[in-house]
Design a protein around this motif. Structure first.
Motif, PDB file in Angstrom:
ATOM      1  N   THR A 105     -21.263   9.660  20.179  1.00 39.82           N
ATOM      2  CA  THR A 105     -20.570   8.205  19.735  1.00 39.82           C
ATOM      3  C   THR A 105     -19.563   8.302  18.762  1.00 39.82           C
ATOM      4  OG1 THR A 105     -22.591   8.603  18.188  1.00 39.82           O
ATOM      5  CG2 THR A 105     -22.828   7.158  20.616  1.00 39.82           C
ATOM      6  N   PRO A 106     -18.779   7.458  18.826  1.00 39.20           N
ATOM      7  CA  PRO A 106     -17.269   7.137  17.748  1.00 39.20           C
ATOM      8  C   PRO A 106     -17.745   7.896  16.352  1.00 39.20           C
ATOM      9  CG  PRO A 106     -16.737   5.949  19.963  1.00 39.20           C
ATOM     10  CD  PRO A 106     -18.633   6.439  19.613  1.00 39.20           C
ATOM     11  N   THR A 124     -10.001  14.755  19.103  1.00 36.65           N
ATOM     12  CA  THR A 124     -10.445  13.000  19.619  1.00 36.65           C
ATOM     13  C   THR A 124     -10.215  13.157  20.535  1.00 36.65           C
ATOM     14  OG1 THR A 124      -8.473  12.171  19.134  1.00 36.65           O
ATOM     15  CG2 THR A 124     -10.347  12.108  17.040  1.00 36.65           C
ATOM     16  N   ASN A 126     -10.543   9.707  24.242  1.00 40.88           N
ATOM     17  CA  ASN A 126      -9.702   8.557  24.527  1.00 40.88           C
ATOM     18  C   ASN A 126     -10.261   8.603  26.443  1.00 40.88           C
ATOM     19  OD1 ASN A 126     -11.310   5.887  24.412  1.00 40.88           O
ATOM     20  ND2 ASN A 126      -9.037   5.411  24.450  1.00 40.88           N
ATOM     21  N   THR A 165     -15.040  14.092  18.588  1.00 41.27           N
ATOM     22  CA  THR A 165     -15.117  12.751  18.290  1.00 41.27           C
ATOM     23  C   THR A 165     -15.053  12.039  19.229  1.00 41.27           C
ATOM     24  OG1 THR A 165     -16.180  11.240  17.184  1.00 41.27           O
ATOM     25  CG2 THR A 165     -14.196  11.775  16.335  1.00 41.27           C
ATOM     26  N   PRO A 166     -14.976  11.528  20.474  1.00 44.18           N
ATOM     27  CA  PRO A 166     -14.561  10.229  21.316  1.00 44.18           C
ATOM     28  C   PRO A 166     -14.400   9.436  20.159  1.00 44.18           C
ATOM     29  CG  PRO A 166     -17.160   9.546  21.135  1.00 44.18           C
ATOM     30  CD  PRO A 166     -16.970  11.161  20.447  1.00 44.18           C
ATOM     31  N   ASP A 167     -12.887   8.675  20.546  1.00 40.55           N
ATOM     32  CA  ASP A 167     -12.177   7.517  19.655  1.00 40.55           C
ATOM     33  C   ASP A 167     -12.103   6.954  20.593  1.00 40.55           C
ATOM     34  OD1 ASP A 167     -10.877   6.303  17.535  1.00 40.55           O
ATOM     35  OD2 ASP A 167     -10.108   7.807  17.116  1.00 40.55           O
TER      36      ASP A 167
END
Length: 227
Positions: A105-106, A124, A126, A165-167
């Motif tokens: 999770t971001p 990161t 997306n 991390t996802p962003d």
């Protein structure tokens, strides 16, 4: 340019989830005495200037660029901070930093920018339509990075100062940042990203290897979002 939003040396008695952001930020700023305080004044000679972007590199057209340092003042946890690079590469940030791990999770920017100040590499991504193979490849690259000798010297349990991390605010599929540097790409290229990590790790303002807080849970809704 597009604007975007220590392993503690003791155990915190109050969970992050239960702490009011402003109060927790003030407490953490006191507790982390070795970190930069909000009273610091930016040294103009240190701030530098924005460098020219590199030519696209490798199979994913990765572009590397040196970025101007935007500052390093501590602000309240979960407050909105505007960053002028995407992904963020420096700037004001929260007085605590994120644990070195891979998140699903971001992680709000204000946490991981503090990691950057400590010399971390942050990956990161997306991928609205999914990019599981790229994420797996990125994890394999992270796992293969050499151990950080400074962390060993500090007797830290952290093997390397890296997190992923996802962003959802990222405007390219994959990126990496270090203090004052970015790498942006249309996919994950292990050659380009490993080179970036090896050259720019441990180049922050503070050489701190202590782990941070796991911020994958317990944050207030909308943490770090614009007002």
């Amino acid at each position: 340019m597009l604007a975007r939003s220590r392993w503690f040396v003791f155990a915190l008695a109050t969970p992050l989830a239960a702490a009011a952001p402003v109060a927790f930020a003030a407490f953490a700023a006191f507790a982390l005495g070795s970190c930069t305080s909000s009273g610091d004044t930016a040294d103009a000679a240190y701030l530098g200037v924005q460098g020219e972007a590199s030519a696209p590199m490798g199979v994913c057209g990765a572009v590397e660029q040196e970025q101007q340092i935007e500052g390093w003042t501590h602000v309240a946890v979960c407050s909105y901070v505007e960053y002028f690079t995407n992904p963020p590469s420096s700037g004001n940030h929260y007085p605590i930093w994120a644990a070195y791990k891979t998140y699903t999770t971001p992680v709000p920017d204000g946490f991981f920018v503090h990691n950057l100040e400590h010399g971390a590499i942050v990956l990161t991504y997306n991928c609205p339509n999914g990019c599981a193979a790229d994420v797996t490849a990125a994890q394999a690259m992270i796992d293969a990075l050499p151990a950080d000798p400074d962390c060993a010297a500090q007797s830290s349990p952290v093997r390397r100062r890296t997190l992923m991390t996802p962003d959802p605010s990222l405007d390219v599929p994959f990126a990496a940042s270090a203090w004052g540097w970015t790498l942006r790409a249309r996919c994950f290229d292990p050659v380009a990203f490993e080179s970036f990590a090896l050259r720019h790790a441990d180049r922050g303002r503070e050489d701190i290897c202590a782990d941070g807080d796991d911020v994958s849970y317990g944050l207030q809704p909308g943490c770090g979002d614009p007002p």
